[in-house]
Design an enzyme around this catalytic site. Sequence first.
Site, PDB file in Angstrom:
ATOM      1  N   ARG A 171     102.353  33.522 -31.359  1.00 42.02           N
ATOM      2  CA  ARG A 171     103.772  33.260 -31.150  1.00 42.02           C
ATOM      3  C   ARG A 171     104.633  34.175 -32.008  1.00 42.02           C
ATOM      4  O   ARG A 171     105.672  34.636 -31.580  1.00 42.02           O
ATOM      5  CB  ARG A 171     104.067  31.794 -31.466  1.00 42.02           C
ATOM      6  CG  ARG A 171     105.524  31.423 -31.417  1.00 42.02           C
ATOM      7  CD  ARG A 171     105.742  29.997 -31.863  1.00 42.02           C
ATOM      8  NE  ARG A 171     105.120  29.048 -30.969  1.00 42.02           N
ATOM      9  CZ  ARG A 171     104.620  27.874 -31.341  1.00 42.02           C
ATOM     10  NH1 ARG A 171     104.678  27.511 -32.609  1.00 42.02           N
ATOM     11  NH2 ARG A 171     104.074  27.069 -30.480  1.00 42.02           N
ATOM     12  N   ASP A 192     109.333  21.893 -34.909  1.00 42.00           N
ATOM     13  CA  ASP A 192     108.688  22.851 -34.026  1.00 42.00           C
ATOM     14  C   ASP A 192     109.395  22.715 -32.680  1.00 42.00           C
ATOM     15  O   ASP A 192     109.258  21.680 -32.011  1.00 42.00           O
ATOM     16  CB  ASP A 192     107.187  22.548 -33.922  1.00 42.00           C
ATOM     17  CG  ASP A 192     106.376  23.809 -33.727  1.00 42.00           C
ATOM     18  OD1 ASP A 192     106.810  24.663 -32.939  1.00 42.00           O
ATOM     19  OD2 ASP A 192     105.309  23.933 -34.360  1.00 42.00           O
ATOM     20  N   LYS A 214     108.892  27.268 -35.343  1.00 44.61           N
ATOM     21  CA  LYS A 214     109.391  26.265 -36.285  1.00 44.61           C
ATOM     22  C   LYS A 214     110.689  26.738 -36.926  1.00 44.61           C
ATOM     23  O   LYS A 214     110.833  27.922 -37.211  1.00 44.61           O
ATOM     24  CB  LYS A 214     108.352  26.034 -37.383  1.00 44.61           C
ATOM     25  CG  LYS A 214     107.044  25.487 -36.867  1.00 44.61           C
ATOM     26  CD  LYS A 214     106.043  25.328 -38.000  1.00 44.61           C
ATOM     27  CE  LYS A 214     104.680  24.968 -37.489  1.00 44.61           C
ATOM     28  NZ  LYS A 214     104.041  26.071 -36.736  1.00 44.61           N
ATOM     29  N   ARG A 269     101.228  36.781 -37.167  1.00 43.12           N
ATOM     30  CA  ARG A 269     100.197  35.777 -37.387  1.00 43.12           C
ATOM     31  C   ARG A 269      99.800  35.078 -36.096  1.00 43.12           C
ATOM     32  O   ARG A 269     100.615  34.941 -35.187  1.00 43.12           O
ATOM     33  CB  ARG A 269     100.631  34.744 -38.425  1.00 43.12           C
ATOM     34  CG  ARG A 269     101.957  34.047 -38.135  1.00 43.12           C
ATOM     35  CD  ARG A 269     102.604  33.668 -39.477  1.00 43.12           C
ATOM     36  NE  ARG A 269     103.753  32.793 -39.361  1.00 43.12           N
ATOM     37  CZ  ARG A 269     105.001  33.219 -39.158  1.00 43.12           C
ATOM     38  NH1 ARG A 269     105.270  34.500 -38.955  1.00 43.12           N
ATOM     39  NH2 ARG A 269     106.000  32.360 -39.128  1.00 43.12           N
ATOM     40  N   CYS A 297      94.643  10.887 -35.356  1.00 42.72           N
ATOM     41  CA  CYS A 297      95.915  10.342 -35.809  1.00 42.72           C
ATOM     42  C   CYS A 297      96.702   9.908 -34.576  1.00 42.72           C
ATOM     43  O   CYS A 297      96.770  10.644 -33.587  1.00 42.72           O
ATOM     44  CB  CYS A 297      96.686  11.412 -36.571  1.00 42.72           C
ATOM     45  SG  CYS A 297      95.676  12.221 -37.835  1.00 42.72           S
ATOM     46  N   CYS A 321      88.127  16.345 -34.393  1.00 38.86           N
ATOM     47  CA  CYS A 321      88.650  15.964 -35.711  1.00 38.86           C
ATOM     48  C   CYS A 321      87.785  14.844 -36.269  1.00 38.86           C
ATOM     49  O   CYS A 321      87.066  14.181 -35.530  1.00 38.86           O
ATOM     50  CB  CYS A 321      90.088  15.465 -35.620  1.00 38.86           C
ATOM     51  SG  CYS A 321      91.250  16.717 -35.054  1.00 38.86           S
TER      52      CYS A 321
HETATM   53  C1  LIG Z   1     102.945  26.638 -36.965  1.00 36.78           C
HETATM   54  C2  LIG Z   1     102.489  27.865 -36.354  1.00 36.78           C
HETATM   55  C3  LIG Z   1     102.278  29.023 -37.122  1.00 36.78           C
HETATM   56  C4  LIG Z   1     102.479  29.046 -38.608  1.00 36.78           C
HETATM   57  O1  LIG Z   1     103.822  28.983 -38.923  1.00 36.78           O
HETATM   58  P1  LIG Z   1     104.283  29.161 -40.435  1.00 36.78           P
HETATM   59  O2  LIG Z   1     105.748  28.923 -40.375  1.00 36.78           O
HETATM   60  O3  LIG Z   1     103.903  30.550 -40.829  1.00 36.78           O
HETATM   61  O4  LIG Z   1     103.527  28.156 -41.240  1.00 36.78           O
HETATM   62  C5  LIG Z   1     101.877  30.170 -36.493  1.00 36.78           C
HETATM   63  N1  LIG Z   1     101.684  30.207 -35.170  1.00 36.78           N
HETATM   64  C6  LIG Z   1     101.897  29.137 -34.397  1.00 36.78           C
HETATM   65  C7  LIG Z   1     101.680  29.253 -32.942  1.00 36.78           C
HETATM   66  C8  LIG Z   1     102.296  27.920 -34.974  1.00 36.78           C
HETATM   67  O5  LIG Z   1     102.475  26.846 -34.194  1.00 36.78           O
HETATM   68  S1  SF4 Z   2      97.019  15.408 -36.501  1.00 34.47           S
HETATM   69 FE1  SF4 Z   2      95.102  14.250 -36.797  1.00 34.47          FE
HETATM   70  S2  SF4 Z   2      94.196  14.140 -34.753  1.00 34.47           S
HETATM   71 FE2  SF4 Z   2      95.754  15.752 -34.672  1.00 34.47          FE
HETATM   72  S3  SF4 Z   2      94.686  17.677 -35.086  1.00 34.47           S
HETATM   73 FE3  SF4 Z   2      95.414  16.893 -37.064  1.00 34.47          FE
HETATM   74  S4  SF4 Z   2      93.720  15.655 -37.896  1.00 34.47           S
HETATM   75 FE4  SF4 Z   2      93.334  15.976 -35.681  1.00 34.47          FE
END
Ligand SMILES: *Cc1c(COP(=O)(O)O)cnc(C)c1O
Ligand code: SF4
Length: 345
Positions: free
Chosen positions: A89, A305, A312, A93, A106, A102
């Site tokens: 995105r 987000d 974000k 990164r 959650c 997991c």
């Molecule tokens: C959250 C996320 C990141 C990391 O974002 P930072 O603001 O650098 O922590 C990178 N790529 C994607 C697709 C994300 O959802």
């Molecule tokens: S929020 Fe909880 S269920 Fe979702 S990816 Fe993270 S650890 Fe897994």
Amino acid sequence: MTEQRAINGVAEMVATGLVPGDAADALRPVEEAFRIRMTGAMRGAVATPDDAVARQFVPSVAELTIRDEELGDPIGDDFHSPVKGLTHRYPDRVILHVTKTCEVYCRFCFRREAVGEEGTLPAPDLMAALDYVAVNPAIREVILTGGDPLVLSARRIKGLMERLSLIAHVDVVRIHTRIPVVAPEKVTAEMVAALRGARVWVVVHTNHAQEIGVAAEAALARLADAGIPLLSQSVLLRGINDSVAALEELFRKIMRLRVKPYYLHHCDLAKGTGHFRTTIAEGQALMAGLRGRVSGTLIPTYVLDIPGGFGKVPLVRDHAEPLGGGLWRITDWRGGVHEYRDPAR
Ligand SMILES: *Cc1c(COP(=O)(O)O)cnc(C)c1O
Ligand code: SF4
């Protein structure tokens, strides 16, 4: 403390007293829609039914209420996926979904429609994703996510770290995980050895001080002692951590454990999670309550987000308002108002 076993599904939750027997039938459709699991460590951290730990993992019929605004892919992972398992995105990164599994599920999970499928990203897909990183020198950071990447064996993590270390333009490997808190026994000496020296930062997902037991403290200490920098991310959750006192206790506790609070996420628009969501105004008021009350080092960035895959953004309440002519109206942490004249260059 006695070792507790992991709990899977409604029937086991009834058997261990987390769900009343007469509630089981009503929860069957929840179980059909979303995975249910909590670790022994989290079972052990529950003090009373319906407390801040239980609410994160014990299913509720409220999850059957899907609101119009809720989405299957709330943060738009799929909008920017050039190869399977990878989301690109931001230019510098990528996130790599190495597994969909997991240790816990959650109830508010932002990827709840994607997590829970068995197995890790198949080797050819992982290879293709790493090739994509290798031929894109703009990518400076690879973020391992999931699911939870640390469900992989130490041997596989070690192999992955070695492969990533061969890509010279990757400065940082970031691992987003809940395991040090929810399954601390998985942070073995072998796992720490696999991460050590591999340009790794670990971002621990934790939402409440009560979920961090002595075993989690020890797991975080093993990582910190190995020189691995630790950050945290938390989700703001109604009825769980939506008070200044709960956030303060959490952030003070993790700072003591050498974990720097990084992000507080506004609860994403995942399906059936409306009962967990605060308003943005409530979140901003909590952040304002922390400012000045606790050390600046304890304060994470409160972020949204943006639905649809736009990334974000900080949900900051503005402290600086331009009045024109280089004059600014500045509001301090107590609400006091000051004029600040920006010196002309
Ligand atoms: C959250 C996320 C990141 C990391 O974002 P930072 O603001 O650098 O922590 C990178 N790529 C994607 C697709 C994300 O959802
Ligand atoms: S929020 Fe909880 S269920 Fe979702 S990816 Fe993270 S650890 Fe897994």
